[in-house]
Design a protein around this motif. Structure first.
Motif, PDB file in Angstrom:
ATOM      1  N   PRO A  60      -1.893  -8.974   8.557  1.00  0.00           N
ATOM      2  CA  PRO A  60      -1.869  -9.096  10.018  1.00  0.00           C
ATOM      3  C   PRO A  60      -0.460  -8.862  10.557  1.00  0.00           C
ATOM      4  O   PRO A  60       0.540  -9.159   9.889  1.00  0.00           O
ATOM      5  CB  PRO A  60      -2.306 -10.541  10.269  1.00  0.00           C
ATOM      6  CG  PRO A  60      -3.060 -10.932   9.045  1.00  0.00           C
ATOM      7  CD  PRO A  60      -2.388 -10.196   7.912  1.00  0.00           C
ATOM      8  N   LEU A  61      -0.394  -8.316  11.744  1.00  0.00           N
ATOM      9  CA  LEU A  61       0.905  -8.164  12.408  1.00  0.00           C
ATOM     10  C   LEU A  61       1.576  -9.518  12.551  1.00  0.00           C
ATOM     11  O   LEU A  61       0.917 -10.534  12.785  1.00  0.00           O
ATOM     12  CB  LEU A  61       0.721  -7.549  13.795  1.00  0.00           C
ATOM     13  CG  LEU A  61       0.444  -6.050  13.839  1.00  0.00           C
ATOM     14  CD1 LEU A  61      -0.063  -5.641  15.221  1.00  0.00           C
ATOM     15  CD2 LEU A  61       1.688  -5.258  13.465  1.00  0.00           C
ATOM     16  N   ALA A  62       2.886  -9.518  12.420  1.00  0.00           N
ATOM     17  CA  ALA A  62       3.697 -10.723  12.613  1.00  0.00           C
ATOM     18  C   ALA A  62       4.749 -10.418  13.678  1.00  0.00           C
ATOM     19  O   ALA A  62       5.098  -9.255  13.912  1.00  0.00           O
ATOM     20  CB  ALA A  62       4.370 -11.116  11.299  1.00  0.00           C
ATOM     21  N   ARG A 109      -0.469  -9.734  23.817  1.00  0.00           N
ATOM     22  CA  ARG A 109      -1.910  -9.920  23.639  1.00  0.00           C
ATOM     23  C   ARG A 109      -2.315  -9.912  22.169  1.00  0.00           C
ATOM     24  O   ARG A 109      -3.276 -10.573  21.777  1.00  0.00           O
ATOM     25  CB  ARG A 109      -2.682  -8.828  24.381  1.00  0.00           C
ATOM     26  CG  ARG A 109      -2.623  -8.968  25.872  1.00  0.00           C
ATOM     27  CD  ARG A 109      -3.248  -7.770  26.548  1.00  0.00           C
ATOM     28  NE  ARG A 109      -3.190  -7.912  27.988  1.00  0.00           N
ATOM     29  CZ  ARG A 109      -3.320  -6.903  28.827  1.00  0.00           C
ATOM     30  NH1 ARG A 109      -3.522  -5.669  28.366  1.00  0.00           N
ATOM     31  NH2 ARG A 109      -3.256  -7.102  30.117  1.00  0.00           N
ATOM     32  N   LEU A 110      -1.593  -9.151  21.348  1.00  0.00           N
ATOM     33  CA  LEU A 110      -1.914  -9.097  19.921  1.00  0.00           C
ATOM     34  C   LEU A 110      -1.778 -10.467  19.244  1.00  0.00           C
ATOM     35  O   LEU A 110      -2.327 -10.672  18.160  1.00  0.00           O
ATOM     36  CB  LEU A 110      -1.030  -8.066  19.212  1.00  0.00           C
ATOM     37  CG  LEU A 110      -1.398  -6.602  19.484  1.00  0.00           C
ATOM     38  CD1 LEU A 110      -0.267  -5.672  19.073  1.00  0.00           C
ATOM     39  CD2 LEU A 110      -2.696  -6.233  18.780  1.00  0.00           C
ATOM     40  N   GLY A 162      -4.281  -7.029  15.267  1.00  0.00           N
ATOM     41  CA  GLY A 162      -3.718  -5.879  14.584  1.00  0.00           C
ATOM     42  C   GLY A 162      -3.327  -6.156  13.152  1.00  0.00           C
ATOM     43  O   GLY A 162      -3.077  -7.307  12.764  1.00  0.00           O
ATOM     44  N   PHE A 163      -3.310  -5.097  12.367  1.00  0.00           N
ATOM     45  CA  PHE A 163      -2.815  -5.108  10.996  1.00  0.00           C
ATOM     46  C   PHE A 163      -1.724  -4.065  10.873  1.00  0.00           C
ATOM     47  O   PHE A 163      -1.720  -3.058  11.602  1.00  0.00           O
ATOM     48  CB  PHE A 163      -3.919  -4.755   9.990  1.00  0.00           C
ATOM     49  CG  PHE A 163      -4.946  -5.818   9.786  1.00  0.00           C
ATOM     50  CD1 PHE A 163      -4.638  -6.985   9.107  1.00  0.00           C
ATOM     51  CD2 PHE A 163      -6.239  -5.648  10.256  1.00  0.00           C
ATOM     52  CE1 PHE A 163      -5.594  -7.966   8.906  1.00  0.00           C
ATOM     53  CE2 PHE A 163      -7.199  -6.613  10.060  1.00  0.00           C
ATOM     54  CZ  PHE A 163      -6.876  -7.779   9.381  1.00  0.00           C
ATOM     55  N   VAL A 181      -3.059  -0.649  12.930  1.00  0.00           N
ATOM     56  CA  VAL A 181      -4.377  -0.573  13.543  1.00  0.00           C
ATOM     57  C   VAL A 181      -4.510  -1.717  14.538  1.00  0.00           C
ATOM     58  O   VAL A 181      -4.013  -2.811  14.312  1.00  0.00           O
ATOM     59  CB  VAL A 181      -5.509  -0.621  12.478  1.00  0.00           C
ATOM     60  CG1 VAL A 181      -5.550  -1.948  11.747  1.00  0.00           C
ATOM     61  CG2 VAL A 181      -6.859  -0.310  13.097  1.00  0.00           C
ATOM     62  N   HIS A 182      -5.154  -1.416  15.658  1.00  0.00           N
ATOM     63  CA  HIS A 182      -5.527  -2.425  16.649  1.00  0.00           C
ATOM     64  C   HIS A 182      -7.046  -2.478  16.672  1.00  0.00           C
ATOM     65  O   HIS A 182      -7.714  -1.450  16.562  1.00  0.00           O
ATOM     66  CB  HIS A 182      -5.069  -2.038  18.056  1.00  0.00           C
ATOM     67  CG  HIS A 182      -3.603  -1.866  18.193  1.00  0.00           C
ATOM     68  ND1 HIS A 182      -3.061  -0.919  19.035  1.00  0.00           N
ATOM     69  CD2 HIS A 182      -2.556  -2.494  17.617  1.00  0.00           C
ATOM     70  CE1 HIS A 182      -1.736  -0.986  18.974  1.00  0.00           C
ATOM     71  NE2 HIS A 182      -1.415  -1.932  18.118  1.00  0.00           N
ATOM     72  N   TYR A 183      -7.586  -3.670  16.858  1.00  0.00           N
ATOM     73  CA  TYR A 183      -9.029  -3.822  16.981  1.00  0.00           C
ATOM     74  C   TYR A 183      -9.317  -4.998  17.893  1.00  0.00           C
ATOM     75  O   TYR A 183      -8.464  -5.850  18.119  1.00  0.00           O
ATOM     76  CB  TYR A 183      -9.695  -4.008  15.606  1.00  0.00           C
ATOM     77  CG  TYR A 183      -9.269  -5.256  14.878  1.00  0.00           C
ATOM     78  CD1 TYR A 183     -10.048  -6.409  14.920  1.00  0.00           C
ATOM     79  CD2 TYR A 183      -8.081  -5.300  14.156  1.00  0.00           C
ATOM     80  CE1 TYR A 183      -9.664  -7.561  14.249  1.00  0.00           C
ATOM     81  CE2 TYR A 183      -7.686  -6.449  13.488  1.00  0.00           C
ATOM     82  CZ  TYR A 183      -8.480  -7.573  13.544  1.00  0.00           C
ATOM     83  OH  TYR A 183      -8.095  -8.713  12.892  1.00  0.00           O
TER      84      TYR A 183
END
Length: 148
Positions: A8-10, A43-44, A54-55, A67-69
């Motif tokens: 996951p995004l950090a 928002r992520l 996101g990842f 990637v955003h989902y």
């Protein structure tokens, strides 16, 4: 794909996320304002059910994909759908399995929360991505229309 790490995004990924998302936007000949960059990043990390997630993909410690989902309700099911909104692999890592690994991460996370329908779209001219998509998913035949 063993040398690819998906996580996951950090907050610490901001600079690399912005670089990768900017490259994605450039690929599609699009731009967004600094306000949109800031709001999207915020928002992520918001906790709302329908906020984007996101990842990031790392290869040899270098950020090479994003990637955003997001989840959304549907009138066709009691469970949400998952829309894979933006998928980008750095040109230096294309063909190495990064895109597929990001798709699989979204699919696994969606499954973890009980969502089985993961879908996305791409431009008809994006032949590189379509080769991957045709291999890992079913093309539905639907055509998109936008009211701009």
């Amino acid at each position: 794909m063993s040398d690819i790490t998906i996580r996951p995004l950090a907050q610490a990924d901001h600079a690399e996320w912005r670089r990768l998302w900017t490259e994605y936007l450039v690929f599609y000949k699009a731009t967004v304002s600094d306000d949109v960059y800031a709001a999207t990043w915020r928002r992520l990390f918001d906790t709302g059910e329908f906020e984007p997630k996101g990842f990031i993909a790392l290869r040899e410690g270098k950020a090479v994909g994003v990637v955003h989902y997001l989840y959304h309700r549907t009138c066709w099911s009691l469970v949400n759908n998952c829309y894979l909104q933006d998928l980008f692999t750095d040109e230096s890592a294309r063909g190495a399995g990064v895109g597929q690994a990001l798709i699989e991460a979204v699919q696994a996370e969606a499954g973890r929360v009980g969502v089985t329908n993961v879908y996305w779209m791409t431009h008809e001219t994006n032949e590189t991505a379509r080769r991957l998509y045709d291999r890992v998913a079913k093309r539905t035949g639907f055509i998109e229309y936008d009211l701009m």
